[in-house]
Design an enzyme around this catalytic site. Structure first.
Site, PDB file in Angstrom:
ATOM      1  N   ILE A 168       0.573  -1.236   0.191  1.00 40.33           N
ATOM      2  CA  ILE A 168      -0.258  -0.060   0.084  1.00 40.33           C
ATOM      3  C   ILE A 168       0.862   1.162   0.012  1.00 40.33           C
ATOM      4  CG2 ILE A 168      -1.638   1.309   1.244  1.00 40.33           C
ATOM      5  CD1 ILE A 168      -2.658  -1.297   2.219  1.00 40.33           C
TER       6      ILE A 168
ATOM      7  N   THR B  20      -4.943   5.616   7.172  1.00 38.50           N
ATOM      8  CA  THR B  20      -5.726   4.502   6.604  1.00 38.50           C
ATOM      9  C   THR B  20      -5.427   3.038   6.843  1.00 38.50           C
ATOM     10  OG1 THR B  20      -4.493   4.482   4.611  1.00 38.50           O
ATOM     11  CG2 THR B  20      -6.452   6.046   4.501  1.00 38.50           C
ATOM     12  N   SER B  21      -4.529   2.887   8.043  1.00 43.44           N
ATOM     13  CA  SER B  21      -4.073   1.804   8.503  1.00 43.44           C
ATOM     14  C   SER B  21      -4.801   1.092   9.573  1.00 43.44           C
ATOM     15  CB  SER B  21      -2.458   1.813   8.848  1.00 43.44           C
ATOM     16  OG  SER B  21      -1.898   0.769   8.988  1.00 43.44           O
ATOM     17  N   ARG B  22      -4.305   1.734  10.850  1.00 43.86           N
ATOM     18  CA  ARG B  22      -4.911   1.200  12.209  1.00 43.86           C
ATOM     19  C   ARG B  22      -4.949   2.507  13.087  1.00 43.86           C
ATOM     20  NH1 ARG B  22      -6.424  -2.411   9.511  1.00 43.86           N
ATOM     21  NH2 ARG B  22      -6.571  -4.525  10.041  1.00 43.86           N
TER      22      ARG B  22
ATOM     23  N   ASP C 253      -9.383   7.403   8.404  1.00 41.53           N
ATOM     24  CA  ASP C 253     -10.352   6.248   8.082  1.00 41.53           C
ATOM     25  C   ASP C 253     -10.519   5.270   9.235  1.00 41.53           C
ATOM     26  OD1 ASP C 253     -12.138   5.070   6.072  1.00 41.53           O
ATOM     27  OD2 ASP C 253     -10.610   3.416   5.754  1.00 41.53           O
TER      28      ASP C 253
ATOM     29  N   GLU D 225     -12.879   2.425  17.426  1.00 40.08           N
ATOM     30  CA  GLU D 225     -13.818   2.232  16.551  1.00 40.08           C
ATOM     31  C   GLU D 225     -14.496   0.985  16.731  1.00 40.08           C
ATOM     32  OE1 GLU D 225     -11.869   0.411  12.449  1.00 40.08           O
ATOM     33  OE2 GLU D 225     -10.763   2.377  13.168  1.00 40.08           O
TER      34      GLU D 225
ATOM     35  N   HIS E 279     -13.781   3.572   8.225  1.00 40.00           N
ATOM     36  CA  HIS E 279     -12.803   2.316   7.900  1.00 40.00           C
ATOM     37  C   HIS E 279     -13.194   1.795   6.590  1.00 40.00           C
ATOM     38  CE1 HIS E 279     -10.191  -0.813   9.923  1.00 40.00           C
ATOM     39  NE2 HIS E 279      -9.873  -0.689   8.464  1.00 40.00           N
ATOM     40  N   GLN E 280     -13.354   2.807   5.433  1.00 34.61           N
ATOM     41  CA  GLN E 280     -14.045   2.462   4.102  1.00 34.61           C
ATOM     42  C   GLN E 280     -12.858   2.325   3.085  1.00 34.61           C
ATOM     43  OE1 GLN E 280     -16.648   5.756   3.949  1.00 34.61           O
ATOM     44  NE2 GLN E 280     -15.890   5.817   1.825  1.00 34.61           N
ATOM     45  N   ALA E 281     -11.707   2.383   3.296  1.00 33.56           N
ATOM     46  CA  ALA E 281     -10.798   2.441   2.460  1.00 33.56           C
ATOM     47  C   ALA E 281     -10.595   1.476   1.455  1.00 33.56           C
ATOM     48  CB  ALA E 281      -9.443   3.035   3.063  1.00 33.56           C
ATOM     49  N   PHE E 282     -10.845   0.104   2.220  1.00 32.16           N
ATOM     50  CA  PHE E 282     -10.751  -1.013   1.109  1.00 32.16           C
ATOM     51  C   PHE E 282     -11.852  -1.258   0.257  1.00 32.16           C
ATOM     52  CE2 PHE E 282     -13.724  -2.003   4.561  1.00 32.16           C
ATOM     53  CZ  PHE E 282     -14.678  -3.063   3.854  1.00 32.16           C
TER      54      PHE E 282
END
Length: 359
Positions: A177, A255-257, A281, A286, A319-322
């Site tokens: 990534i 956008t990781s954790r 993200d 969360e 958490h929608q980057a994927f």
């Protein structure tokens, strides 16, 4: 909990509920179910799936009775108590439909001799492109501008951004990534400061890419983008001390954790003006909030998240980057390959995408 599980387990056995290889699918969302059902149909897989909207927790372990495997996501709780409960009811495999497994107690998996698989790479492009999307949206005030126009306010005051060209972007984590993020940013004419415990050989000799220690990255980056896994050594890598090293007005994108950033320190940096913008993200705490609809509630039980959402220079997404069509299909294909391999009797390294080979 275990006594209750044993009682229900016996009832299932009497009812004949353990025939064939069955999969308990937790934290089911419509888009994920659709992707899995499509691949199951295309490949004519014959095992049975039970879809549960509930997340896997110690209170929902009993739903997996009669199933040989469970399929879990980042929002599920796969701690020692849950793993013990799964083992007690005869579950033999945990299939994580994600790359990160920081929510899984690996020692408990070994102790109870379960097989654990994950999706090593579903679509690094999806996450990388989303990270850059957050950068551009924050920089050019896209959310603010769109909201204004909907109110017929066409003023440009307060919408000034900056050229990405020539800016220095620090990329923490240069795996698949992180590398793609760098590739995209080089196209904008950015200079890259990279940091990782293992340097990516594809980046070492790239023009305008320089590997540096984290301290140098923090001091000299206009934008910092996080792409590291959540480990003991990376927990709160963005904290009060590291923020002090950063440039005034720095932009931070994660956008990781969520655990990579100390939320309290981030909020302080935003309120003090040290941090100019943040694109998140993922956030600390969360779990149990993201992927659910809270719109009919007055608030959520996460004060830091609530305060971050209220900041005009912060974009928070759930958490929608994927979440692309390609990524969903790749997740389904990879996860189902692991499950089918296990169902066919493969064990250890023979199981596709295996993480732990206890069986």
């Amino acid at each position: 909990l275990i006594n209750n599980i044993h009682s229900l387990h016996k009832l299932k056995q009497k009812a004949g509920g353990e025939t064939g290889f069955k999969l308990a699918f937790f934290a089911t969302q419509p888009y994920m179910k659709q992707a899995f059902e499509q691949v199951i149909k295309e490949k004519n897989y014959s095992f049975n799936v039970t879809w549960f909207e509930e997340r896997l927790t110690k209170n929902t372990v009993s739903l997996a009775i009669g199933h040989k495997s469970v399929c879990c996501f980042v929002s599920d709780v796969v701690d020692a108590d849950v793993i013990k409960g799964l083992s007690e009811i005869g579950v033999k495999m945990i299939a994580m439909r994600c790359a990160g497994i920081d929510n899984v107690d690996l020692e408990a998996v070994k102790q109870h001799q379960l097989s654990l698989t994950r999706v090593p790479a579903y679509s690094p492009y999806a996450v990388a492109e989303f990270a850059v999307t957050l950068m551009l949206s924050l920089n050019r005030k896209i959310v603010k501008a769109s909201r204004r126009v909907k109110e017929l306010n066409f003023s440009l005051s307060g919408l000034v951004g900056f050229d990405m060209f020539g800016k220095t972007v620090g990329v923490l984590g240069t795996g698949k990534i992180g590398k793609i993020v760098i590739d995209i940013l080089l196209g904008f004419g950015c200079n890259i400061l990279a940091s990782d415990v293992v340097q990516n050989p594809e980046l070492k000799d790239r023009k305008n890419v320089k590997y540096v220690e984290k301290e140098e990255l923090f001091k000299n980056s206009d934008i910092i983008s996080l792409h590291a896994p959540l480990l003991k050594d990376t927990f709160h890598m963005i904290n009060e001390q590291t923020i002090k090293l950063m440039k005034p007005g720095v932009m931070i994108v994660n956008t990781s954790r969520g655990g990579l950033i100390d939320s309290n320190a981030l909020l302080k940096g935003i309120l003090d003006g040290k941090i100019g913008a943040a694109g998140l993200d993922v956030v600390e705490g969360e779990k149990g909030i993201f992927y659910e609809d809270w719109s009919d509630k007055p608030s959520v039980e996460n004060e830091q998240l609530t305060r971050l959402i209220s900041c005009n220079n912060v974009i928070v997404t759930s958490h929608q980057a994927f979440l692309t069509k390609e990524a969903l299909r790749n997740i389904a294909v990879s996860t189902l390959e692991s499950l089918v391999g296990f169902a066919e009797g493969k064990r250890g390294k023979e199981v596709p995408n295996v993480v732990l080979e206890s069986l």
